[in-house]
Design an enzyme around this catalytic site. Structure first.
Site, PDB file in Angstrom:
ATOM      1  N   CYS A  18      65.543  36.415  65.461  1.00 38.98           N
ATOM      2  CA  CYS A  18      65.657  37.082  64.161  1.00 38.98           C
ATOM      3  C   CYS A  18      64.474  38.024  63.901  1.00 38.98           C
ATOM      4  CB  CYS A  18      65.839  36.057  63.052  1.00 38.98           C
ATOM      5  SG  CYS A  18      66.497  36.795  61.525  1.00 38.98           S
TER       6      CYS A  18
ATOM      7  N   LYS B 238      72.637  42.134  52.310  1.00 38.35           N
ATOM      8  CA  LYS B 238      72.252  41.128  53.293  1.00 38.35           C
ATOM      9  C   LYS B 238      73.380  40.858  54.286  1.00 38.35           C
ATOM     10  CE  LYS B 238      70.333  36.414  53.517  1.00 38.35           C
ATOM     11  NZ  LYS B 238      69.938  35.222  52.727  1.00 38.35           N
TER      12      LYS B 238
ATOM     13  N   SER C 150      71.407  35.891  58.984  1.00 38.29           N
ATOM     14  CA  SER C 150      70.864  35.843  57.633  1.00 38.29           C
ATOM     15  C   SER C 150      69.672  36.789  57.590  1.00 38.29           C
ATOM     16  CB  SER C 150      70.451  34.411  57.269  1.00 38.29           C
ATOM     17  OG  SER C 150      69.881  34.362  55.976  1.00 38.29           O
TER      18      SER C 150
ATOM     19  N   HIS D 273      70.935  33.509  64.420  1.00 34.96           N
ATOM     20  CA  HIS D 273      70.365  32.160  64.373  1.00 34.96           C
ATOM     21  C   HIS D 273      71.319  31.147  65.004  1.00 34.96           C
ATOM     22  CE1 HIS D 273      66.804  32.889  61.851  1.00 34.96           C
ATOM     23  NE2 HIS D 273      67.542  33.732  61.164  1.00 34.96           N
TER      24      HIS D 273
ATOM     25  N   GLU E 231      70.432  28.677  66.470  1.00 34.59           N
ATOM     26  CA  GLU E 231      69.807  27.359  66.313  1.00 34.59           C
ATOM     27  C   GLU E 231      70.131  26.704  64.973  1.00 34.59           C
ATOM     28  OE1 GLU E 231      66.951  29.920  64.028  1.00 34.59           O
ATOM     29  OE2 GLU E 231      68.292  30.153  65.744  1.00 34.59           O
TER      30      GLU E 231
ATOM     31  N   ARG F 263      70.395  28.079  47.307  1.00 38.75           N
ATOM     32  CA  ARG F 263      69.003  28.331  46.914  1.00 38.75           C
ATOM     33  C   ARG F 263      68.873  29.657  46.178  1.00 38.75           C
ATOM     34  NH1 ARG F 263      65.658  30.049  51.861  1.00 38.75           N
ATOM     35  NH2 ARG F 263      66.873  31.932  51.394  1.00 38.75           N
TER      36      ARG F 263
END
Length: 305
Positions: free
Chosen positions: A142, A163, A192, A235, A237, A249
């Site tokens: 990233c 985003k 992200s 990502h 992972e 969030r």
């Protein structure tokens, strides 16, 4: 074979509950094997979560791996107890004279800033240079992928109008590469991020090879130095619930937050995530360890470089 982890690392107990075989350093010393040494520069805010995510993927190999966590002297994390950092992490200055079979550099929540304005830019660029001669193969993830490509090859990043948030279909450009052994024609990857790379910049640099891309999320994986460097813009992972936690969030706190694409079952957050990337995530990390670390690294680790 198990992973060799620092004594009392929280990930050990978490992963044992998933029936993943890990051992602490005390037990590992009894085995007469040279483990592959993997150093992780963890720049993510929630260190323990990222440690567990990465260790889970690294465990899917028959090789013994010794995991060492690196931290920056020029940056103090705000979301991880200082006791955890002191117990399990070592400053780059303490590791710079050592060599490693593999390295992982994670993303960081600083992507909207110009690279040179990041407080730890000077130190992390020293690490990028150091990795060329002290590590057999490095995964940049990233923001680290964007930062590494910028510093090592002059590739700029570009702001996105909104985003890039969700799970997007990726296509390998050369399925014969060992990193993609066992892959299907397409694979899914969570993203992200607020910035992107442009395909033309990668294509115009003879030192770089685009090896995976997406119609929706663009440049996905770039390879350099015949696999001594991989730059991953997403990502793989991530745990199943990571995008959900990010979404909840940021709701009500940011004006640009939209529901992650291709993530919730029937596009309904109440139904929870539909996990579509974990099999290929395990396969990519296993292929990296096998073909680009284990089969390339010298038996005498001091010969790296």
């Amino acid at each position: 074979m198990p992973l060799r982890l620092p004594d009392r690392l929280p990930a050990i107990d978490l992963l044992k509950k998933e029936n993943i075989f890990v051992m602490d350093s005390t037990r590992a010393h009894a085995q007469d094997i040279r483990p592959l040494r993997i150093v992780v520069l963890n720049l993510m805010p929630l260190k323990i979560t990222t440690e567990t995510d990465l260790v889970r993927l690294l465990s899917n190999t028959p090789l013994q791996l010794e995991i060492i966590f690196m931290k920056l002297k020029s940056h103090t994390p705000k979301n991880t107890p200082i006791e955890h950092m002191m117990m399990f992490y070592k400053d780059f200055d303490l590791l710079r004279d050592q060599k490693f079979d593999g390295m992982i550099i994670t993303g960081a929540p600083v992507e909207t800033m110009p690279f040179e304005d990041v407080a730890y830019w000077d130190e992390i660029t020293q690490i990028f240079t150091w990795a060329h001669t002290h590590v057999t193969s490095t995964l940049y993830i990233c923001w680290a992928a964007q930062a590494g490509l910028y510093y090592n090859y002059g590739i700029p990043k570009y702001d996105l109008p909104k985003k890039m948030f969700g799970v997007f279909r990726q296509k390998p450009t050369d399925k014969q590469l060992p990193i993609f052994r066992g892959f299907d024609d397409y694979f899914m990857m969570p993203h992200s991020r607020h910035t992107e790379l442009h395909l033309a910049d990668i294509a115009n640099n003879p030192n770089l090879t685009l090896i995976a891309e997406s119609v929706e999320s663009g440049v996905s994986i770039v390879m350099a130095r015949s696999g001594r460097e991989f730059y991953i813009t997403g990502h793989l992972e991530y745990a199943p619930d990571t995008l959900d936690k990010e979404y909840k969030r940021d709701m009500g706190k940011r004006t640009d937050v939209e529901m992650p694409i291709n993530y919730y079952l029937d596009d309904n957050p109440e139904n929870g995530p539909l996990v579509t990337w974990r099999a290929h995530a395990n396969l990519l990390f296993s292929n990296w360890i096998n073909y680009y670390v284990y089969q390339e690294t010298p038996y005498n680790i001091e010969d790296i470089g």
